[in-house]
Scaffold this active site. Structure first.
Site, short mmCIF file in Angstrom:
data_model
loop_
_atom_site.label_atom_id
_atom_site.label_comp_id
_atom_site.label_asym_id
_atom_site.label_seq_id
_atom_site.Cartn_x
_atom_site.Cartn_y
_atom_site.Cartn_z
N ASN A 1 43.50 50.92 40.15
CA ASN A 1 42.57 50.21 41.03
C ASN A 1 42.97 50.44 42.47
O ASN A 1 42.13 50.47 43.37
CB ASN A 1 42.59 48.71 40.72
CG ASN A 1 41.76 47.94 41.70
OD1 ASN A 1 40.55 48.11 41.75
ND2 ASN A 1 42.40 47.14 42.55
N HIS A 2 44.28 50.61 42.67
CA HIS A 2 44.82 50.73 44.03
C HIS A 2 46.06 51.60 43.99
O HIS A 2 46.64 51.83 42.93
CB HIS A 2 45.19 49.34 44.56
CG HIS A 2 45.98 48.54 43.56
ND1 HIS A 2 45.39 47.68 42.65
CD2 HIS A 2 47.30 48.50 43.28
CE1 HIS A 2 46.31 47.15 41.87
NE2 HIS A 2 47.49 47.63 42.22
N ASP B 1 42.75 49.53 47.88
CA ASP B 1 41.93 49.89 46.71
C ASP B 1 41.47 51.33 46.79
O ASP B 1 41.05 51.81 47.86
CB ASP B 1 40.69 48.99 46.64
CG ASP B 1 40.90 47.80 45.75
OD1 ASP B 1 41.95 47.14 45.92
OD2 ASP B 1 40.04 47.52 44.89
N ARG C 1 47.96 50.74 29.14
CA ARG C 1 47.54 49.37 29.43
C ARG C 1 46.90 49.51 30.82
O ARG C 1 47.58 49.81 31.80
CB ARG C 1 48.75 48.44 29.45
CG ARG C 1 48.44 46.99 29.84
CD ARG C 1 48.73 46.75 31.29
NE ARG C 1 48.67 45.34 31.65
CZ ARG C 1 48.56 44.93 32.91
NH1 ARG C 1 48.53 45.80 33.91
NH2 ARG C 1 48.51 43.66 33.21
N ASP D 1 45.44 48.49 34.14
CA ASP D 1 45.58 47.35 35.05
C ASP D 1 44.25 47.01 35.71
O ASP D 1 43.51 47.90 36.13
CB ASP D 1 46.61 47.74 36.14
CG ASP D 1 47.04 46.57 36.99
OD1 ASP D 1 47.54 45.59 36.42
OD2 ASP D 1 46.89 46.65 38.22
N HIS E 1 54.28 39.03 32.22
CA HIS E 1 55.10 39.14 33.42
C HIS E 1 54.47 38.46 34.62
O HIS E 1 55.07 38.37 35.68
CB HIS E 1 55.33 40.62 33.74
CG HIS E 1 54.04 41.34 34.00
ND1 HIS E 1 53.13 41.60 33.00
CD2 HIS E 1 53.49 41.81 35.15
CE1 HIS E 1 52.08 42.22 33.54
NE2 HIS E 1 52.28 42.35 34.84
N ASP E 2 53.22 38.01 34.47
CA ASP E 2 52.54 37.30 35.56
C ASP E 2 52.62 35.80 35.30
O ASP E 2 53.25 35.36 34.35
CB ASP E 2 51.07 37.74 35.63
CG ASP E 2 50.94 39.19 36.09
OD1 ASP E 2 51.78 39.63 36.91
OD2 ASP E 2 50.02 39.87 35.63
N ASP F 1 55.38 45.21 44.58
CA ASP F 1 54.72 44.40 43.55
C ASP F 1 55.22 44.87 42.18
O ASP F 1 54.44 45.23 41.30
CB ASP F 1 53.20 44.50 43.65
CG ASP F 1 52.48 43.63 42.62
OD1 ASP F 1 53.14 42.76 42.02
OD2 ASP F 1 51.27 43.83 42.41
N GLN G 1 48.44 47.30 48.99
CA GLN G 1 47.82 47.94 47.82
C GLN G 1 46.36 48.28 48.10
O GLN G 1 45.44 47.65 47.57
CB GLN G 1 47.90 47.00 46.60
CG GLN G 1 49.33 46.82 46.09
CD GLN G 1 49.47 45.64 45.13
OE1 GLN G 1 48.93 44.57 45.39
NE2 GLN G 1 50.20 45.84 44.05
N GLU H 1 43.41 45.17 30.72
CA GLU H 1 43.66 43.87 31.33
C GLU H 1 42.37 43.46 32.02
O GLU H 1 42.02 44.02 33.06
CB GLU H 1 44.80 43.95 32.36
CG GLU H 1 45.18 42.59 32.87
CD GLU H 1 45.55 42.52 34.35
OE1 GLU H 1 46.07 41.48 34.76
OE2 GLU H 1 45.30 43.49 35.10
C1 NOJ Z 1 47.93 42.85 37.26
C2 NOJ Z 1 49.39 42.94 37.00
O1 NOJ Z 1 49.67 42.36 35.75
C3 NOJ Z 1 50.08 42.24 38.13
O2 NOJ Z 1 51.45 42.10 37.89
C4 NOJ Z 1 49.82 42.98 39.42
O3 NOJ Z 1 50.36 42.27 40.51
C5 NOJ Z 1 48.32 43.17 39.65
N1 NOJ Z 1 47.61 43.57 38.49
C6 NOJ Z 1 48.09 44.21 40.71
O4 NOJ Z 1 48.38 45.49 40.20
#
Ligand code: NOJ
Length: 554
Positions: free
Chosen positions: A103-104, A171, A199, A201, A310-311, A61, A169, A244
């Site tokens: 988170n994971h 948790d 930053r 996540d 990036h998402d 990821d 991933q 985020e």
């Molecule tokens: C948010 C990130 O911006 C994203 O790219 C990622 O796939 C997920 N969190 C999981 O970490």
């Protein structure tokens, strides 16, 4: 001194080390390459970098699956290279933020490997397990269409483990005090190596209650955020956390903390969606609503404003009708859409490469209340490659020149394919060519960044919405320490004449255009008349030509 809050008037640039610049010629970007490009970034005018995850990872990821929190993935260099980089950034006055993905972990992380293979492992309860499959296991997936469940059976563990994101991933059980202590240790480690913050996540998921018994919306443990902040400030007073957290406006105060004792910054996902709705429909009502709803914040808290990241462009907070309008304008083809809620393209192709619209979009983003966040390649108008899966299409290597592989690497086998042909291919769109063209997007953006840094009212001040009488024109006035700026943006393709009052006390002063120096005097009623071109924009300072001097007035 309140000015010490550097993030209030910063310009943040986000990049991924692996696709930015390859120095050793192995096809993968690295810290040495990034270090060589620091003067380029300083020249552009950005003041802080946000590095996406670069720790060892199986990279399933894009690095958001970390397998060692205390290292640098060997593909990008060594810890030594990292420290050389943070030192070089510091010498140039650049702050460095890094992603904190707690988170994971990756399922390859030794903590998870140990936890799954031994019920008595010291890290077994660092993860979230269930003997049986929880009844709601198929709800709450983050990547619909790709991810099927949030609970997956692990044969070695003989139990199901919880994963909010992909099944690789797992948790972390963030309620576990040992996990919390480890998170602080990770933060402390990177702070020691020269970063100015994180930053963070997926913050709502980090603090959510987790477990098979949790049904519906999980309760958040906000105390955890205060703990993170206290630790960080104790270790380094000017370090920050940028969260985020794509939450509803009524929840964001919980993330900042009423007493500003939780997150310093949050991405403004509400305004991001309102902004794209405004660009798509040439109307400002929805965007204004998002701005109003996210207005009240503690004085030291700050929004991060952005266009694309990036998402996917997540439009999940818009109504179905509003979302359809944005899809129709910017991502009509199903292949341009993702997860049923977003668009996976980069901004320039969404705007058909129209320079006027690109300038409008960036000018608007730079003048929204908060701190602007750019993404690498934005400054030259990079495009996307929709042949790549999911979100990878907008993560192609930086285009430095018209040399092979866009000058990103000397290897013929780059980590991801640069965009080689078409209107966004590196032969046309690259930093080297744009450096030499005074009218290029790169040089335009450099000027806008300089201007934005000279207008601290936007980062610090309060905004007032101006009545322009035109639904396609957004007029905002910012005031801070007896200085004021007025920003006007016409979202429509047609030119429009507007008449407006600045509403400032002692109405009657001329407005000075910050880009051209032109003055716009008021008429006898104290109002200003302005012909805004299609997609036109203006940044005015209220007052005379000494607008730069005014800044020091308190
Ligand atoms: C948010 C990130 O911006 C994203 O790219 C990622 O796939 C997920 N969190 C999981 O970490």
């Amino acid at each position: 001194m309140i000015e010490d809050l550097w993030y209030k008037n910063a310009v943040i640039y986000c990049l991924s080390v692996g696709t930015f610049m390859d120095a050793n010629g192995d096809g993968i970007g690295d810290f040495s390459g990034l270090e060589r490009r620091l003067d380029y970034l300083v020249g552009l005018g950005v003041t802080a970098l946000w590095l996406m995850p670069f720790q060892p990872s199986p990279m399933r990821d894009n690095g958001y699956d970390v397998s060692d929190y205390y290292g640098v993935d060997p593909r990008y260099g060594t810890l030594g290279d990292f420290v050389a980089f943070t030192h070089a950034a510091k010498q140039r006055g650049l702050k460095v933020l890094i992603d904190l993905v707690v988170n994971h972990t990756s399922d390859r992380h030794p903590w998870f490997q140990s936890a799954r293979s031994d019920p008595d492992s010291p890290t077994r309860d660092w993860y979230v397990w269930s003997k049986t499959k929880p009844p709601h296991a198929d709800s709450g997936v983050v990547f619909p269409g790709v991810q099927k469940t949030t609970w997956t059976y692990d044969r070695a563990a003989r139990a199901y483990y919880f994963h909010r994101f992909y099944d690789f991933q797992p948790d972390l059980n963030t309620a576990n005090p040992r996990v919390q202590a480890e998170i602080l240790k990770i933060m402390g480690f990177w702070i020691q190596l020269g970063v100015s913050g994180f930053r963070m996540d997926a913050v709502p998921f980090v603090i959510a209650e987790k477990g098979p018994e949790v049904t519906g919306a999980p309760v958040e443990q906000f105390g955890m955020l205060r703990q993170f902040r206290e630790f960080l400030q104790w270790r380094q007073g000017d370090a920050i956390i940028l969260a985020e957290a794509n939450v509803l406006p009524r929840q964001d105060l919980d993330y900042f903390g009423e007493d500003a004792d939780r997150m310093h910054m949050m991405f403004n996902f509400q305004v991001n969606q309102g902004l794209f709705h405004a660009l798509a429909t040439a109307t400002t009502e929805r965007l204004l609503d998002c701005l109003e709803k996210t207005r009240a914040r503690p004085a030291s808290a700050q929004w991060a404003q952005f266009l694309r990241n990036h998402d996917e462009l997540d439009l999940g907070r818009l109504s179905a009708e509003e979302r359809e309008a944005v899809f129709a304008a910017f991502g009509p083809d199903p292949d341009m859409q993702l997860y049923g809620r977003g668009i996976r393209r980069r901004l320039p192709p969404m705007l058909s490469g129209d320079r006027r619209r690109l300038e409008l979009a960036y000018s608007l983003m730079f003048t929204l209340p908060g701190t602007p966040v750019l993404r690498y390649g934005d400054e030259i108008g990079m495009g996307d490659d929709l042949r790549l899966p999911e979100r990878e299409c907008a993560r192609t290597p930086m285009q430095w020149s018209d040399e092979p592989e866009g000058g990103f690497t000397k290897s013929a086998r780059p980590v991801a394919p640069p965009i080689r042909s078409g209107p966004y291919g590196y032969p046309h769109v690259n930093a080297a060519v744009q450096r030499h063209d005074p009218n290029s997007l790169l040089n335009w953006l450099e000027r806008i960044i300089r201007m934005r840094k000279e207008v601290p009212e936007i980062g610090w001040g309060d905004f007032t919405v101006l009545r322009t009488g035109a639904e396609s024109v957004l007029g905002l006035r910012y005031e801070w320490r007896n200085n004021a700026v007025v920003c006007l943006h016409n979202l429509a393709a047609e030119p429009i004449e507007i008449r407006f009052a600045t509403g400032l006390p002692g109405e009657g002063g001329a407005l000075t255009d910050l880009l051209t120096g032109e003055r716009n005097p008021p008429d006898e009623s104290g109002r200003h008349t302005l012909l805004l071109e299609g997609y036109g924009y203006r940044w005015y300072r209220a007052g005379g030509l000494d607008y730069l001097l005014k800044r020091s007035e308190v």
